[in-house]
Design an enzyme around this catalytic site. Structure first.
Site, short mmCIF file in Angstrom:
data_model
loop_
_atom_site.label_atom_id
_atom_site.label_comp_id
_atom_site.label_asym_id
_atom_site.label_seq_id
_atom_site.Cartn_x
_atom_site.Cartn_y
_atom_site.Cartn_z
N LEU A 136 7.72 -9.34 -2.52
CA LEU A 136 8.93 -9.55 -1.86
C LEU A 136 8.44 -10.23 -0.54
O LEU A 136 7.28 -10.01 0.01
CB LEU A 136 9.29 -7.95 -1.16
N ASP A 137 9.15 -11.03 0.11
CA ASP A 137 8.84 -11.62 1.27
C ASP A 137 8.76 -10.62 2.60
O ASP A 137 9.21 -9.58 2.54
CB ASP A 137 9.57 -12.98 1.57
N ILE A 138 8.07 -11.21 3.64
CA ILE A 138 7.90 -10.34 4.93
C ILE A 138 8.87 -9.75 5.36
O ILE A 138 8.79 -8.54 6.11
CB ILE A 138 7.09 -11.26 5.92
#
Length: 274
Positions: A111-113
């Protein structure tokens, strides 16, 4: 090579719990792997009698049935990175996981930040690879808050498919989930895990995602057992269902030793939710 039953090197390394197949391919390309004292290359195959080392540290090659198949659910908060170490010192998801001895956690997807929600981690590299591989068409469901007026033609376009810079993409399902005006929530289902794919699909319609949270991966739903920044161990039944989904035979989850129970308990108490 005297062992007839050989397998691809990256597959064996992933099964031993040293990372995903993709990570192991990168390690092989970087010259970090040796087989029988020689630097390995992509395409090499190994058997049970071969001596394999990662960064000059010997690796214990395991048969399929010998690999412990543990799985934990982690509720990722926004602001954490899905990487083991960050040069800028930012918080990573791995800092919060229970410590393992002789194994390592492998993330099933990323998952991205700025995305929160469900992350699964396992000690079984083959399970991780199958659940991530596009050929297995594993559903990922996200809760999305969208800024802007969402019209029917937007939804139809995203379900039928749009062309992104890295190829065609589509949602297999889009359902409105409440909210008003420019802040409306939707649940969307996607069958791949490409970088920022959910956000880019909405952006292709001139709409902006203001909140994004993964709520399901395959048959596992994010639930109240893990609050933001917390993890929980999956049950035997849940892991068996994941294994079946991945086309693998179920395997008994090994019981934690007293030392592991104490260590995991200490780790959980230290890692307070954010």
């Amino acid at each position: 090579m005297t062992d007839i039953n050989t397998e691809k090197l990256q597959k064996v390394l992933a099964r031993a719990g040293h990372g995903s197949r993709r990570e192991m391919e990168t390690a092989i390309s970087a010259g970090r792997i040796k087989v029988n004292g020689q630097v390995a290359k992509l395409g090499d195959r190994v058997g049970s009698r071969d001596r394999v080392a990662l960064d000059d540290r010997p690796i214990n090659l395991r048969a399929v049935e010998e690999v412990p198949r543990r799985v934990i659910m982690y509720n990722k908060p926004e602001g954490e990175l899905c990487t083991r170490k960050d040069p800028e010192g930012r918080r990573t998801v791995f800092e919060r996981l229970p410590r393992l001895k002789g194994e390592r956690w492998i993330a099933i997807g990323r998952l991205d930040i700025n995305t929160s929600g469900l992350l699964l981690f396992t000690t079984d590299g083959e399970l991780a690879n199958r659940l991530m591989h596009p050929s297995h068409q594993i559903e990922r469901e996200y809760a999305v808050r969208v800024m802007g007026e969402v019209k029917r033609e937007h939804v139809v376009a995203m379900v039928e498919g749009v062309m992104l810079e890295d190829g065609p993409a589509r949602f297999s399902d889009v359902q409105e989930f409440g909210g008003e005006g420019i802040n409306t929530w939707f649940h969307v289902v996607i069958l791949e895990g490409r970088n920022r794919e959910v956000r880019r699909l909405w952006e292709s319609q001139g709409l902006t995602v203001s909140r994004l949270k993964r709520v399901r991966y395959g048959n596992i739903f994010l639930d109240k057992r893990a609050k933001a920044g917390e993890w929980t161990e999956m049950t035997q039944d849940e892991i068996d269902e994941l294994s079946t989904l991945a086309g693998l035979e179920p395997r008994k989850v090994p019981e934690l030793t007293p030392d592991e129970k104490n260590r995991w308990s200490r780790d959980k108490n230290k890692r307070r939710p954010v």
